[in-house]
Write an enzyme that holds these catalytic residues in place. Structure first.
Site, mmCIF file in Angstrom:
data_model
loop_
_atom_site.group_PDB
_atom_site.id
_atom_site.type_symbol
_atom_site.label_atom_id
_atom_site.label_comp_id
_atom_site.label_asym_id
_atom_site.label_seq_id
_atom_site.Cartn_x
_atom_site.Cartn_y
_atom_site.Cartn_z
ATOM 1 N N CYS A 1 -1.139 -2.242 7.530
ATOM 2 C CA CYS A 1 -0.362 -2.061 8.577
ATOM 3 C C CYS A 1 -1.069 -1.029 8.993
ATOM 4 O O CYS A 1 -1.562 -0.168 8.706
ATOM 5 C CB CYS A 1 0.936 -2.792 8.780
ATOM 6 S SG CYS A 1 1.871 -1.480 7.827
ATOM 7 N N GLU B 1 0.749 -0.846 -0.047
ATOM 8 C CA GLU B 1 -0.015 0.064 -0.255
ATOM 9 C C GLU B 1 0.934 1.233 0.264
ATOM 10 O O GLU B 1 0.259 2.149 -1.136
ATOM 11 C CB GLU B 1 -1.339 0.163 1.132
ATOM 12 C CG GLU B 1 -2.174 -0.979 1.218
ATOM 13 C CD GLU B 1 -1.620 -2.455 1.885
ATOM 14 O OE1 GLU B 1 -1.785 -2.963 2.614
ATOM 15 O OE2 GLU B 1 0.325 -2.144 2.029
#
Length: 331
Positions: A289, A263
């Site tokens: 995360c 990401e």
């Protein structure tokens, strides 16, 4: 889609395959594998040799050997017509190859088929009706599991076409059936973009886990990213990240990890190329995360779609929800 073609000798299987091939189907034959073997041995092609070598190949590599070789050549963006299916295991292999499969059984009475075989004059064809009956007795079934099992193949047919009439009537039947069965399953947007993310993940150089993310706006692909060491540094799989290469226990020594997350890379790649992500959707093979979550929120992304839950990821999911980010899990 895949249309499998099976039937008796001289029934018109080749005509069906030619009809489909003329309409942009890619034609294959399981017998091609046997023909290649005969050429390699320097033997001329006869029906008896085709049967014998086919059985030999099935005994050495299993009853689905011919189909297994052919399936490796199939692509999801094409329609196929596959001829010479002669064993039920071949049918099952083709049914399970990931594409829509229909088995068509072509038949005609034996007298008509014999006259067609005489007219075509192919080497190795039976010279009498009695010889054809003996030959077909071998092909119909056997206690040998690797021999041809045409009766068992016929029992698995999804559709049957009788070819005792004219060629025009036969083609009309084929066209009517194909039109009725040419439908296909189109993936939804989530499946489409998540499948792209899975392909992107294959580029990851992380030795512990391959993860990828893709960012979309208005169902257009804007940016992609996969996990790995930063641009211009040694790849993780080349020893670039000590933590990953020492196979650290999940959740430990995170301060030593040199790999950027998928990401993170997707978002920074968009920034690198001057692309705004306000109002975007990010698809990731894992839920983000905490660090990536904060980047997602602050970049203006409004929707997160993930495939699998990231370990220790509940705090991230809670924070995304608190920030008003749409969140869902998709396969």
């Amino acid at each position: 889609m895949i249309i499998g073609v099976a039937g008796r000798n001289g029934a018109g299987k080749g005509e069906l395959v030619q009809f489909l091939e003329a309409r942009s189907f890619t034609a294959f034959s399981l017998s091609d594998v046997i023909r290649q073997e005969l050429r390699a041995r320097g033997l001329p092609e006869t029906r008896e040799r085709m049967i014998d070598v086919g059985q030999e190949l099935r005994r050495s590599s299993g009853p689905g050997a011919l189909a297994q070789q052919l399936v490796k050549q199939l692509r999801a963006d094409r329609n196929y017509a596959i001829d010479s299916i002669r064993h039920p295991v071949e049918v099952e292999i083709l049914r399970q190859c990931g594409q829509t499969f229909h088995l068509v059984w072509v038949d005609a009475n034996i007298e008509t088929r014999f006259e067609r075989m005489r007219a075509r004059g192919r080497s190795g064809d039976p010279r009498s009706l009695a010889e054809l009956e003996v030959l077909e007795g071998r092909e119909r079934g056997s206690e040998d599991p690797n021999a041809q099992q045409l009766d068992a193949v016929e029992a698995k047919a999804d559709f049957r076409i009788s070819n005792d009439d004219s060629l025009e009537a036969f083609q009309a039947q084929v066209e009517s059936w194909v039109r009725a069965n040419l439908g296909f399953a189109r993936p939804g947007w989530d499946d489409y973009f998540m499948s792209i993310a899975r392909v992107v993940a294959s580029r990851s150089n992380c030795v512990k886990r391959k993860v990828a993310a893709v960012v979309t706006i208005d169902r257009r692909l804007i940016s992609t990213g996969y996990n790995g060491t930063p641009r211009g540094t040694r790849n993780c799989n080349e020893g670039g990240c000590p933590r990953c290469n020492q196979l650290a226990i999940g959740g430990t020594r995170l301060d030593e990890c040199l790999c950027s997350h998928a990401e993170e890379n997707a978002i920074t790649q968009a920034a690198y190329h001057g692309v705004a992500l306000k109002g975007a959707t990010i698809y990731s093979t894992f839920s983000p995360c905490l660090q990536c979550t904060k980047m997602i929120i602050n970049s203006g992304i409004v929707e997160v779609v993930y495939q699998s839950e990231y370990p220790l990821g509940q705090v991230s999911l809670d924070l995304l929800s608190e920030a008003g980010i749409q969140l869902r899990q998709a396969g």
